[in-house]
Scaffold this active site. Structure first.
Site, PDB file in Angstrom:
ATOM      1  N   ASP A  60       0.786  -1.000  -0.135  1.00  0.00           N
ATOM      2  CA  ASP A  60      -0.085  -0.057   0.046  1.00  0.00           C
ATOM      3  C   ASP A  60       0.838   1.304  -0.048  1.00  0.00           C
ATOM      4  OD1 ASP A  60      -2.843  -0.953   0.160  1.00  0.00           O
ATOM      5  OD2 ASP A  60      -1.914  -1.978   1.974  1.00  0.00           O
ATOM      6  N   MET A  93      -2.304   4.931  -3.499  1.00  0.00           N
ATOM      7  CA  MET A  93      -3.115   5.605  -3.094  1.00  0.00           C
ATOM      8  C   MET A  93      -2.536   7.088  -2.852  1.00  0.00           C
ATOM      9  SD  MET A  93      -4.680   3.133  -0.127  1.00  0.00           S
ATOM     10  CE  MET A  93      -3.157   2.095  -0.354  1.00  0.00           C
ATOM     11  N   MET A 162     -12.713  -1.249  -3.020  1.00  0.00           N
ATOM     12  CA  MET A 162     -12.296  -1.358  -1.668  1.00  0.00           C
ATOM     13  C   MET A 162     -13.348  -1.407  -0.695  1.00  0.00           C
ATOM     14  SD  MET A 162      -9.295  -0.321  -1.666  1.00  0.00           S
ATOM     15  CE  MET A 162      -9.189   0.256   0.259  1.00  0.00           C
ATOM     16  N   GLY A 167      -6.582   4.118   3.209  1.00  0.00           N
ATOM     17  CA  GLY A 167      -5.764   5.157   4.345  1.00  0.00           C
ATOM     18  C   GLY A 167      -5.363   4.335   5.514  1.00  0.00           C
ATOM     19  N   PHE A 168      -5.856   3.356   5.938  1.00  0.00           N
ATOM     20  CA  PHE A 168      -5.561   2.873   7.021  1.00  0.00           C
ATOM     21  C   PHE A 168      -6.044   1.201   7.173  1.00  0.00           C
ATOM     22  CE2 PHE A 168      -6.674   7.206   8.021  1.00  0.00           C
ATOM     23  CZ  PHE A 168      -5.392   7.553   8.580  1.00  0.00           C
ATOM     24  N   GLY A 169      -5.061   0.359   7.924  1.00  0.00           N
ATOM     25  CA  GLY A 169      -5.317  -0.816   8.012  1.00  0.00           C
ATOM     26  C   GLY A 169      -6.215  -1.089   9.226  1.00  0.00           C
ATOM     27  N   GLY A 170      -6.751  -1.993   9.488  1.00  0.00           N
ATOM     28  CA  GLY A 170      -7.669  -2.473  10.455  1.00  0.00           C
ATOM     29  C   GLY A 170      -8.930  -1.957  10.750  1.00  0.00           C
ATOM     30  N   GLY A 201      -9.851  -4.396   2.363  1.00  0.00           N
ATOM     31  CA  GLY A 201     -10.153  -3.922   3.478  1.00  0.00           C
ATOM     32  C   GLY A 201     -11.032  -4.541   4.531  1.00  0.00           C
ATOM     33  N   GLY A 202     -10.797  -4.782   5.695  1.00  0.00           N
ATOM     34  CA  GLY A 202     -11.700  -5.275   6.774  1.00  0.00           C
ATOM     35  C   GLY A 202     -11.958  -6.642   6.627  1.00  0.00           C
TER      36      GLY A 202
HETATM   37  C1  DX5 Z   1      -6.298   0.530   3.138  1.00  0.00           C
HETATM   38  C2  DX5 Z   1      -5.294  -0.588   2.451  1.00  0.00           C
HETATM   39  C3  DX5 Z   1      -5.444  -1.944   2.747  1.00  0.00           C
HETATM   40  C4  DX5 Z   1      -5.005  -2.361   3.989  1.00  0.00           C
HETATM   41  C5  DX5 Z   1      -6.013  -3.270   4.479  1.00  0.00           C
HETATM   42  O1  DX5 Z   1      -6.217   1.654   2.631  1.00  0.00           O
HETATM   43  O2  DX5 Z   1      -5.505  -0.412   1.029  1.00  0.00           O
HETATM   44  O3  DX5 Z   1      -4.705  -2.693   1.643  1.00  0.00           O
HETATM   45  O4  DX5 Z   1      -3.736  -3.056   4.148  1.00  0.00           O
HETATM   46  O5  DX5 Z   1      -5.801  -3.530   5.676  1.00  0.00           O
HETATM   47  P1  DX5 Z   1      -6.954  -4.241   6.446  1.00  0.00           P
HETATM   48  O6  DX5 Z   1      -7.127  -5.774   5.968  1.00  0.00           O
HETATM   49  O7  DX5 Z   1      -6.577  -4.242   7.889  1.00  0.00           O
HETATM   50  O8  DX5 Z   1      -8.283  -3.728   6.679  1.00  0.00           O
HETATM   51 ZN    ZN Z   2      -4.547  -1.579  -0.389  1.00  0.00          ZN
END
Ligand code: DX5
Ligand code: ZN
Length: 244
Positions: A60, A93, A162, A167-170, A201-202
């Site tokens: 990412d 991104m 998406m 923007g963020f993991g988790g 995502g998620g």
């Molecule tokens: C979020 C990223 C994802 C992220 C997914 O903007 O594009 O690739 O790593 O993370 P999880 O699986 O934790 O939602």
């Molecule tokens: Zn991603």
């Protein structure tokens, strides 16, 4: 004068469609996202998921402008390239992606996915990526409808839906993503396009089976793998839950 790609016809995909699926003998492809990995022991983290049968590494790239977070650029990807032979599924991104796609291809990306929302010339950009000799992906944010794909679908290699705001993991999976994925599957099949369908995502152990049932080819998982105690074992369990 026109660029070579401007005269290129949409690919005829009947042969590719005849062998529809994701090309993985194991069914759904799993792409662990390094966003949630521990970079202080990144070699070990990559080895864990590679040994457990990951199909891609999802990388990412965030610029603090298209999304409110910053990660890494081509230099880091070039260094990671030395650690594994897994295909690099590179998710940009960033604003003005056309300025950077060549750098990411040179760094070792195998797939370069750009956001529909980040460019006003998606067709040109997709061809620009293909001319670099890598596969070209297009990503849609959760609020972007599938109908923006009408004129671009035959030209892309991968569609990334998406299922969180990037923007963020988790983050939590957005529930309407399941119907959107099923519609994307139907659209790709109806139009007989050789497009790999990926979700990001998620996704976790508790919803991965639901997501797999939409007919998605590839599932990105960040926290769902790397935030668990045994990432390798989690990946094996994910694989079992996705079995047809
Ligand atoms: C979020 C990223 C994802 C992220 C997914 O903007 O594009 O690739 O790593 O993370 P999880 O699986 O934790 O939602
Ligand atoms: Zn991603």
């Amino acid at each position: 004068m026109s660029a070579a790609w401007e005269t290129v016809r949409p690919p005829q995909n009947d042969a590719a469609m005849a062998q529809r699926g994701n090309g993985s003998p194991l069914g759904v492809k799993i792409a662990p996202s390094l966003l949630s990995a521990d970079f202080s022991k990144i070699r070990e983290q990559i080895e864990l998921v590679e040994r457990a049968g990951a199909d891609y590494l999802h990388l990412d790239v965030m610029d603090g402008r298209f999304v409110p977070n910053i990660t890494w650029g081509p230099k880091i990807i070039k260094d990671l390239r030395k650690l594994t032979k897994l295909p690099f599924d590179t998710h940009l991104m960033i604003v003005e992606p056309e300025r950077y796609v060549a750098d990411f291809a040179q760094a070792g990306a195998d797939i370069i996915t750009v956001h529909w929302e980040a460019t006003v010339h998606a067709n040109r950009l997709i061809h620009q990526i293909k001319e670099l000799g890598v596969r070209a992906g297009l990503s849609l944010n959760p609020a972007t409808p599938l109908n923006v794909l009408d004129d671009i679908l035959p030209y892309i290699d991968l569609l990334l839906i998406m299922s969180v705001n990037p923007g963020f993991g988790g983050q939590s999976y957005i529930p309407t993503s399941t119907a959107k994925l099923a519609s994307a599957r139907e659209l790709i099949d109806r139009r007989r396009c050789a497009v790999e369908l990926e979700v990001d995502g998620g996704v976790h152990l508790d919803n991965v089976a639901e997501v797999a049932r939409t007919g998605v080819d590839t599932i990105v998982m960040g926290a769902g793998i790397f935030a668990t105690a045994q990432p390798g074992e989690t990946l094996v369990r994910v694989r079992a839950l996705c079995a047809p």
